[in-house]
Design a protein around this motif. Structure first.
Motif, short mmCIF file in Angstrom:
data_model
loop_
_atom_site.label_atom_id
_atom_site.label_comp_id
_atom_site.label_asym_id
_atom_site.label_seq_id
_atom_site.Cartn_x
_atom_site.Cartn_y
_atom_site.Cartn_z
N TYR A 27 -3.35 89.84 87.01
CA TYR A 27 -3.79 89.45 88.37
C TYR A 27 -2.73 89.80 89.40
CZ TYR A 27 -5.01 86.30 92.22
OH TYR A 27 -5.31 85.77 93.46
N GLN A 28 -1.45 89.67 89.02
CA GLN A 28 -0.37 89.95 89.97
C GLN A 28 -0.33 91.41 90.40
OE1 GLN A 28 1.27 87.62 91.46
NE2 GLN A 28 0.22 86.09 90.20
N ASN A 58 -2.74 91.60 93.38
CA ASN A 58 -2.17 90.96 94.56
C ASN A 58 -1.06 91.82 95.18
OD1 ASN A 58 -1.67 89.01 96.49
ND2 ASN A 58 -0.50 87.70 95.13
N ASN A 96 -1.32 94.07 98.90
CA ASN A 96 -0.41 93.82 100.01
C ASN A 96 0.38 95.07 100.43
OD1 ASN A 96 -0.14 90.80 100.92
ND2 ASN A 96 -0.55 90.73 98.72
N LYS A 119 -10.24 83.32 91.66
CA LYS A 119 -9.44 84.49 91.28
C LYS A 119 -10.33 85.67 90.92
CE LYS A 119 -5.60 83.86 88.89
NZ LYS A 119 -4.65 83.39 87.85
N LYS A 165 -11.55 87.15 94.20
CA LYS A 165 -10.50 87.90 94.89
C LYS A 165 -10.29 89.27 94.24
CE LYS A 165 -6.82 85.56 96.29
NZ LYS A 165 -5.69 84.61 96.27
N TRP A 183 -10.83 92.82 96.20
CA TRP A 183 -9.79 93.86 96.27
C TRP A 183 -10.29 95.18 95.70
CZ3 TRP A 183 -5.99 89.74 94.15
CH2 TRP A 183 -5.35 89.11 95.22
#
Length: 299
Positions: A71-72, A75, A79, A157, A160, A164
């Protein structure tokens, strides 16, 4: 499958180098050649480092393997996009007969809220139409482990990750998080055990990575054996409290979590140890007083 060397730089700019045999040995010993090829292709195309837990290859018996991305990674990469204007997300609940979309993952059963799903919306700085995703809880929840304990967090999650991926298909194409894949993995587990419940799946064959880290984890956390076992099982959702009952995914998550905990504690400065006082030094009498007569002055 050829054992060619794959080389690239990961998100941190660090060189990554591996072969298909490395993937088989470290991620999934029972993967087929075609499954290894798909995993390697994804790692190569998306510059995912399999040795820093950015990607997992999970397979139960004869069921097709699942390729899971951290998941990281989603994220962090979102960004980095120049057009990225942030993400709004939350859950969908039933409250007093009305469907309500809330920010965040909290669901208040005390006031009658019932969780229905999750939603997320990626904003763009250039004014482009936001990328919106809304998911039904029943399409993703396994009803077990973290889905039983914190379903709001899990479905948010998933939403999201979907938003994305919708916003940046080239950046996230073919990448799915563990939360999104949990139901498929549970289905694979049931298929592989002929309708045996997923939580009673045969214990994972290889617990060696967890065993290797167990004593260093105890030393780093100052826990005894029972306390360390309980902490590890709680961290990965192993309800029995015994690591021998962990699923393959739980065992891999446990090893990763233990490594992080050990590293975090090593990074903490140790209290300064006071320097010991120097021991007194014995000095022999001067040579001119080498005898008792000399010391007595001749008396």
């Amino acid at each position: 499958m050829s054992n060619e060397v794959i080389e690239f730089k990961d998100d941190a700019g660090m060189p990554v180098k591996f072969t298909s045999q490395d993937i088989r040995e470290r991620l999934c010993p029972n993967a087929t050649e075609s499954e290894l090829a798909l995993c390697i292709e994804l790692c190569n195309r998306q510059h995912l480092n399999p040795f820093t837990k950015e990607v997992y290859l999970v397979k139960y018996r004869d069921a097709p393997a699942s390729i899971i991305t951290s998941y990281q990674v989603f994220n962090r990469r979102a960004n980095r996009q120049e057009s990225y204007g942030g993400i709004k997300s939350g859950v969908v609940v039933m409250r007093e007969g009305q469907i309500v979309k809330k920010r965040g993952s909290a669901v208040y059963k005390q006031v009658g809220e019932q969780l229905l799903g999750g939603w997320a919306e990626v904003q763009f700085k250039d004014g482009k139409e936001p990328a919106y995703v809304e998911l039904a809880l029943t399409d993703y929840s396994t009803g077990k482990s973290n889905w039983a304990k914190m379903p709001g967090v899990m479905i948010e999650k998933c939403a999201k990750a979907g938003a994305w991926r919708l916003a940046y298909p080239d950046e996230f194409g073919g990448m799915y998080t563990g939360e999104e894949m949990d139901q498929k993995v549970a289905q694979d587990m049931r298929a592989g055990t002929q309708a045996v419940e997923a939580e009673s799946v045969e214990p994972v064959a290889d617990l060696q990575p967890v065993r290797d880290l167990f004593k260093p984890f105890m030393a780093a956390t100052a826990l005894d054996s029972a306390g360390a076992m309980a902490a590890i099982c709680a961290a990965v959702g192993c309800s029995s409290g015994n690591m021998h009952d962990m699923t393959l995914m739980q065992a891999r998550r446990a090893a990763s979590w233990m490594e992080e905990e050990i590293a975090a504690r090593k990074a903490q400065p140790e209290p300064a140890t006071p320097e010991p006082e120097p021991a007194p030094v014995y000095e022999p009498a001067p040579a001119e007083y080498a005898t008792d007569d000399d010391l007595l002055g001749g008396f």
